[in-house]
Design a protein around this motif. Structure first.
Motif, PDB file in Angstrom:
ATOM      1  N   GLU A 185       5.490  20.477  -7.596  1.00 54.06           N
ATOM      2  CA  GLU A 185       6.157  19.407  -6.874  1.00 54.06           C
ATOM      3  C   GLU A 185       6.354  18.188  -7.776  1.00 54.06           C
ATOM      4  N   ALA A 186       5.315  17.874  -8.518  1.00 52.71           N
ATOM      5  CA  ALA A 186       5.386  16.683  -9.360  1.00 52.71           C
ATOM      6  C   ALA A 186       6.486  16.812 -10.407  1.00 52.71           C
ATOM      7  N   LYS A 187       6.710  18.020 -10.910  1.00 49.39           N
ATOM      8  CA  LYS A 187       7.714  18.205 -11.952  1.00 49.39           C
ATOM      9  C   LYS A 187       9.116  17.882 -11.455  1.00 49.39           C
ATOM     10  N   THR A 188       9.335  18.082 -10.167  1.00 49.50           N
ATOM     11  CA  THR A 188      10.683  17.890  -9.657  1.00 49.50           C
ATOM     12  C   THR A 188      10.824  16.565  -8.930  1.00 49.50           C
ATOM     13  N   ARG A 189       9.804  15.760  -9.003  1.00 46.95           N
ATOM     14  CA  ARG A 189       9.792  14.566  -8.178  1.00 46.95           C
ATOM     15  C   ARG A 189       9.722  13.336  -9.061  1.00 46.95           C
ATOM     16  N   ASN A 190      10.303  12.273  -8.587  1.00 47.42           N
ATOM     17  CA  ASN A 190      10.265  11.035  -9.332  1.00 47.42           C
ATOM     18  C   ASN A 190       9.618   9.968  -8.469  1.00 47.42           C
ATOM     19  N   ALA A 191       8.320   9.928  -8.498  1.00 41.74           N
ATOM     20  CA  ALA A 191       7.601   9.049  -7.577  1.00 41.74           C
ATOM     21  C   ALA A 191       7.863   7.583  -7.858  1.00 41.74           C
ATOM     22  N   LEU A 192       8.049   7.257  -9.096  1.00 43.20           N
ATOM     23  CA  LEU A 192       8.144   5.842  -9.416  1.00 43.20           C
ATOM     24  C   LEU A 192       9.522   5.255  -9.160  1.00 43.20           C
ATOM     25  N   THR A 193      10.577   6.027  -9.288  1.00 43.69           N
ATOM     26  CA  THR A 193      11.903   5.416  -9.191  1.00 43.69           C
ATOM     27  C   THR A 193      12.580   5.635  -7.848  1.00 43.69           C
ATOM     28  N   SER A 194      12.106   6.559  -7.028  1.00 45.52           N
ATOM     29  CA  SER A 194      12.784   6.788  -5.754  1.00 45.52           C
ATOM     30  C   SER A 194      12.314   5.801  -4.692  1.00 45.52           C
ATOM     31  N   PRO A 195      13.228   5.008  -4.126  1.00 47.48           N
ATOM     32  CA  PRO A 195      12.824   4.072  -3.064  1.00 47.48           C
ATOM     33  C   PRO A 195      12.277   4.802  -1.846  1.00 47.48           C
ATOM     34  N   LEU A 196      12.645   6.077  -1.681  1.00 52.13           N
ATOM     35  CA  LEU A 196      12.169   6.832  -0.522  1.00 52.13           C
ATOM     36  C   LEU A 196      10.676   7.121  -0.601  1.00 52.13           C
ATOM     37  N   GLN A 197      10.099   6.967  -1.784  1.00 46.48           N
ATOM     38  CA  GLN A 197       8.668   7.242  -1.916  1.00 46.48           C
ATOM     39  C   GLN A 197       7.846   5.967  -2.014  1.00 46.48           C
ATOM     40  N   ARG A 198       8.458   4.857  -1.597  1.00 44.44           N
ATOM     41  CA  ARG A 198       7.690   3.613  -1.472  1.00 44.44           C
ATOM     42  C   ARG A 198       7.391   3.369  -0.002  1.00 44.44           C
ATOM     43  N   TRP A 199       6.261   2.753   0.263  1.00 44.38           N
ATOM     44  CA  TRP A 199       5.875   2.497   1.656  1.00 44.38           C
ATOM     45  C   TRP A 199       6.788   1.426   2.238  1.00 44.38           C
ATOM     46  N   PRO A 200       7.424   1.700   3.384  1.00 47.80           N
ATOM     47  CA  PRO A 200       8.405   0.761   3.934  1.00 47.80           C
ATOM     48  C   PRO A 200       7.786  -0.581   4.314  1.00 47.80           C
ATOM     49  N   GLY A 201       8.533  -1.632   4.051  1.00 48.08           N
ATOM     50  CA  GLY A 201       8.083  -2.972   4.425  1.00 48.08           C
ATOM     51  C   GLY A 201       6.904  -3.460   3.607  1.00 48.08           C
ATOM     52  N   ASN A 202       6.584  -2.744   2.495  1.00 52.51           N
ATOM     53  CA  ASN A 202       5.440  -3.112   1.645  1.00 52.51           C
ATOM     54  C   ASN A 202       4.149  -3.223   2.452  1.00 52.51           C
ATOM     55  N   LYS A 203       4.072  -2.459   3.526  1.00 53.82           N
ATOM     56  CA  LYS A 203       2.894  -2.537   4.395  1.00 53.82           C
ATOM     57  C   LYS A 203       2.309  -1.138   4.574  1.00 53.82           C
ATOM     58  N   VAL A 204       1.011  -1.043   4.397  1.00 57.33           N
ATOM     59  CA  VAL A 204       0.339   0.248   4.541  1.00 57.33           C
ATOM     60  C   VAL A 204      -0.779   0.098   5.568  1.00 57.33           C
ATOM     61  N   TYR A 205      -0.619   0.768   6.688  1.00 54.64           N
ATOM     62  CA  TYR A 205      -1.686   0.786   7.687  1.00 54.64           C
ATOM     63  C   TYR A 205      -2.708   1.839   7.274  1.00 54.64           C
ATOM     64  N   TYR A 206      -3.977   1.531   7.468  1.00 55.94           N
ATOM     65  CA  TYR A 206      -4.988   2.531   7.115  1.00 55.94           C
ATOM     66  C   TYR A 206      -6.094   2.572   8.154  1.00 55.94           C
ATOM     67  N   ARG A 207      -6.666   3.762   8.272  1.00 57.33           N
ATOM     68  CA  ARG A 207      -7.757   3.974   9.220  1.00 57.33           C
ATOM     69  C   ARG A 207      -8.915   4.619   8.472  1.00 57.33           C
ATOM     70  N   ILE A 208     -10.122   4.149   8.759  1.00 56.66           N
ATOM     71  CA  ILE A 208     -11.314   4.655   8.073  1.00 56.66           C
ATOM     72  C   ILE A 208     -12.067   5.589   9.014  1.00 56.66           C
ATOM     73  N   SER A 209     -12.423   6.753   8.508  1.00 54.78           N
ATOM     74  CA  SER A 209     -13.140   7.741   9.307  1.00 54.78           C
ATOM     75  C   SER A 209     -14.448   7.165   9.847  1.00 54.78           C
ATOM     76  N   THR A 210     -14.815   7.582  11.051  1.00 53.99           N
ATOM     77  CA  THR A 210     -16.014   7.029  11.689  1.00 53.99           C
ATOM     78  C   THR A 210     -17.307   7.522  11.039  1.00 53.99           C
ATOM     79  N   ASP A 211     -17.208   8.521  10.137  1.00 55.38           N
ATOM     80  CA  ASP A 211     -18.451   8.977   9.493  1.00 55.38           C
ATOM     81  C   ASP A 211     -18.738   8.237   8.181  1.00 55.38           C
ATOM     82  N   TYR A 212     -17.975   7.185   7.885  1.00 54.13           N
ATOM     83  CA  TYR A 212     -18.288   6.366   6.710  1.00 54.13           C
ATOM     84  C   TYR A 212     -19.450   5.431   7.050  1.00 54.13           C
ATOM     85  N   SER A 213     -20.338   5.217   6.086  1.00 56.76           N
ATOM     86  CA  SER A 213     -21.437   4.271   6.285  1.00 56.76           C
ATOM     87  C   SER A 213     -20.880   2.846   6.224  1.00 56.76           C
TER      88      SER A 213
END
Ligand SMILES: [Zn+2]
Length: 251
Positions: A43-71
């Motif tokens: 997949e990586a060989k055929t993909r351009n992660a750095l230059t494709s706008p489609l692979q950037r998180w929209p709105g420069n915002k990343v929501y994240y959730r932490i698993s409840t089994d973390y200390s």
């Protein structure tokens, strides 16, 4: 889940030799290596992660959730790592406990018994959360959490840059053949004209995947000569790492 279906960059953490410091206190030399499973490479060989706008998180915002089994400490380390992005870039990580806003993908921090890893870049066509798997050792190191977060924002490893052959020499004689693919350059990615950075938190250590760890697998090219030097670190993103995220997300 079948191994073949796990499209992760796997970060296997190895305990290095125990060093005894001058005052007699034991400390550990840490280094980490990463293993890409086969379909991730394809997949990586055929993909351009750095230059494709489609692979950037929209709105420069990343929501994240932490698993409840973390200390408590593990939760604190993730939050510390995530807040650093807001301090150095225009990308904001925002913690959620329930669902993200409608239509938004989110990052799910999960615990793994053995590996640490995530996929590179925003995955617009995937279902479900963007998982970041971390084992207990990785969770002790905010820099490793930042490393995985730089992957999910769209960075590959520093020594995979398309121009890396001007800056490093790979010593394949000291690398088992099955790991040669870990050292391929990503020709379709961009450097954003940020100088090559041996201090990047995304750089492999000098003896990553070594058959003989006393000898390097990566040497720096200085004036055309291959020279052994320290590379990579687990203190946190370098200024070059932050700069690339700022350019990628148009901060
Ligand atoms: Zn990595």
């Amino acid at each position: 889940m079948l191994l073949q279906t796990v499209r992760y960059l796997l970060l296997a953490t190895f305990l290095g030799p125990i060093l005894v410091t001058s005052d007699g206190i034991e400390s550990y030399e840490n280094y980490y290596n990463e293993i890409h499973v086969d379909d991730e490479q394809a997949e990586a060989k055929t993909r351009n992660a750095l230059t494709s706008p489609l692979q950037r998180w929209p709105g420069n915002k990343v929501y994240y959730r932490i698993s409840t089994d973390y200390s408590e400490q593990e939760v604190a380390n993730v939050r510390t790592a995530m807040s650093s992005f807001g301090e150095h870039t225009c990308v904001q990580f925002e913690e959620i406990e329930g669902s993200p806003p409608a239509g938004r993908r989110y990052v799910s921090f999960k615990k793994s018994p053995n590996m640490c890893g995530t996929r590179v870049g925003y995955q617009p066509l995937s279902f479900g959360p963007h998982e970041v798997l971390l084992n207990e050792r990785c969770l002790t190191m905010p820099a490793v959490i930042q490393h995985e977060s730089l992957h999910l924002l769209g960075l590959f490893h520093e020594q995979s840059r398309p121009d890396r052959d001007e800056y490093v020499k790979i010593d394949y004689d000291n690398i088992p053949r099955k790991y040669w693919s870990q050292f391929m350059a990503m020709d379709q990615t961009t450097t954003f004209n940020v100088p090559y950075d041996y201090e990047s938190v995304m750089h492999y250590s000098k003896n990553a995947f070594a058959k003989d760890p006393s000898k390097p697998t990566i040497r720096a090219l200085i004036d055309g000569k291959a020279v052994e030097r320290e590379m990579g670190q687990v203190r946190g993103p370098s200024e070059g790492d932050w700069t690339k995220i700022r350019l990628m997300y148009k901060c």
